[in-house]
Design an enzyme around this catalytic site. Sequence first.
Site, PDB file in Angstrom:
ATOM      1  N   LYS A   1       0.820  -1.216   0.000  1.00 58.36           N
ATOM      2  CA  LYS A   1       0.000   0.000   0.000  1.00 58.36           C
ATOM      3  C   LYS A   1       0.857   1.271   0.000  1.00 58.36           C
ATOM      4  CE  LYS A   1      -0.882   0.651   4.966  1.00 58.36           C
ATOM      5  NZ  LYS A   1      -1.943   0.868   5.973  1.00 58.36           N
ATOM      6  N   ASP A   2       2.175   1.147   0.247  1.00 56.35           N
ATOM      7  CA  ASP A   2       3.063   2.308   0.190  1.00 56.35           C
ATOM      8  C   ASP A   2       3.452   2.678  -1.241  1.00 56.35           C
ATOM      9  OD1 ASP A   2       3.048   2.434   2.927  1.00 56.35           O
ATOM     10  OD2 ASP A   2       5.045   1.582   3.199  1.00 56.35           O
TER      11      ASP A   2
ATOM     12  N   ARG B   1      -7.819   7.983   5.696  1.00 58.32           N
ATOM     13  CA  ARG B   1      -8.890   7.028   5.363  1.00 58.32           C
ATOM     14  C   ARG B   1      -9.591   6.551   6.626  1.00 58.32           C
ATOM     15  NH1 ARG B   1      -8.782   1.839   6.254  1.00 58.32           N
ATOM     16  NH2 ARG B   1      -6.556   1.957   6.700  1.00 58.32           N
ATOM     17  N   ARG B   2      -8.809   6.235   7.657  1.00 57.79           N
ATOM     18  CA  ARG B   2      -9.402   5.790   8.922  1.00 57.79           C
ATOM     19  C   ARG B   2     -10.094   6.952   9.641  1.00 57.79           C
ATOM     20  NH1 ARG B   2      -3.903   3.071  10.163  1.00 57.79           N
ATOM     21  NH2 ARG B   2      -4.090   1.029   9.161  1.00 57.79           N
TER      22      ARG B   2
ATOM     23  N   CYS C   1      -2.668  12.641  -2.416  1.00 60.39           N
ATOM     24  CA  CYS C   1      -2.092  12.033  -1.218  1.00 60.39           C
ATOM     25  C   CYS C   1      -2.928  12.264   0.030  1.00 60.39           C
ATOM     26  CB  CYS C   1      -0.670  12.535  -1.001  1.00 60.39           C
ATOM     27  SG  CYS C   1      -0.571  14.317  -0.722  1.00 60.39           S
TER      28      CYS C   1
END
Length: 322
Positions: A79-80, A127-128, A240
């Site tokens: 995911k990076d 996102r969280r 981003c």
Amino acid sequence: MTAPLRLGTRGSALAMAQSGHVAEALTAATGRPVELVEVVTAGDRSAAPVHRLGVGVFVSALRDALTAREIDFAVHSYKDLPTAAAPGLHIAAVPPRQDPRDALIARDGRTLAELPPGARVGTGALRRIAQLHALGLQLEVTPIRGNVDTRLGRVIGPDADLDAVVLARAGLARLGRADVITETLDPMLMLPAPAQGALAVECRIDDQDLVELLGMLDHAPSRAAVVAERALLATLEAGCTAPVAAYGELAEGDAGDEIYLRGAVISPDGTRDLRLSRTGTPADAAEIGKALAAELLELGADSILGQEGHAGPGTQQFGSTE
């Protein structure tokens, strides 16, 4: 005697653990010895919030070392990786994926529903943060940084100043710390980041012998799910700071294996929450992701992404697995 293959890795405990697992698996499968080579990345040197660090901060130094032939291959938290391909490099393997769900670590063994209004919850991912706000639980969500132990210390131990933190379950499992989890969050509540829990084993594309050797570690179902998720991300061209989530699962359908892909775009304050799903065959993984992204865009995902900064294709940086 065959010289050890040089595996480049970040120096954090989690990165070293992930790379160590890959090294052991490769040696077991091929008999080739592997040595770990620590590479310091820009993300490791900075204390800034992850979403403000820029593109590829946890991978560019590793890729530079690959291109310079200082290492033979590298292991990344998938995911990076920016979605744009790196010239001259190739993802030779996606090993079996760890559980991609997020995990809550809370004081007194509490679950998310048991946290009182005003409880302080820390996480490093927008996102969280967005999805926590969308739940309407009146939590005080605090951006945090640091490795796994640093983040856990914000909840566990004498200097704890938060009521809970949210981390990737995969990272905790790889470090042998799954015992601290008080709740593994249902994707219906907290959809994971694209490729969360997956590793990318990367080498130079012209090193065909190594491409074939590393290919022995590839897990086709994991790769298919990740391809679908990252195709969605690439098609959205998310900047981003855009909270984008995706989770692909493989299941047996009437005509064979199917991918069930869920995707979401959520505004940081949680007031706009677009979620859709789509199914298809593993062979069509990329097309499934592109089609689901197109549907999200038709519903107005671009206006959410535009609010957060539309940085163009291949520019995603959602933070390290830690």
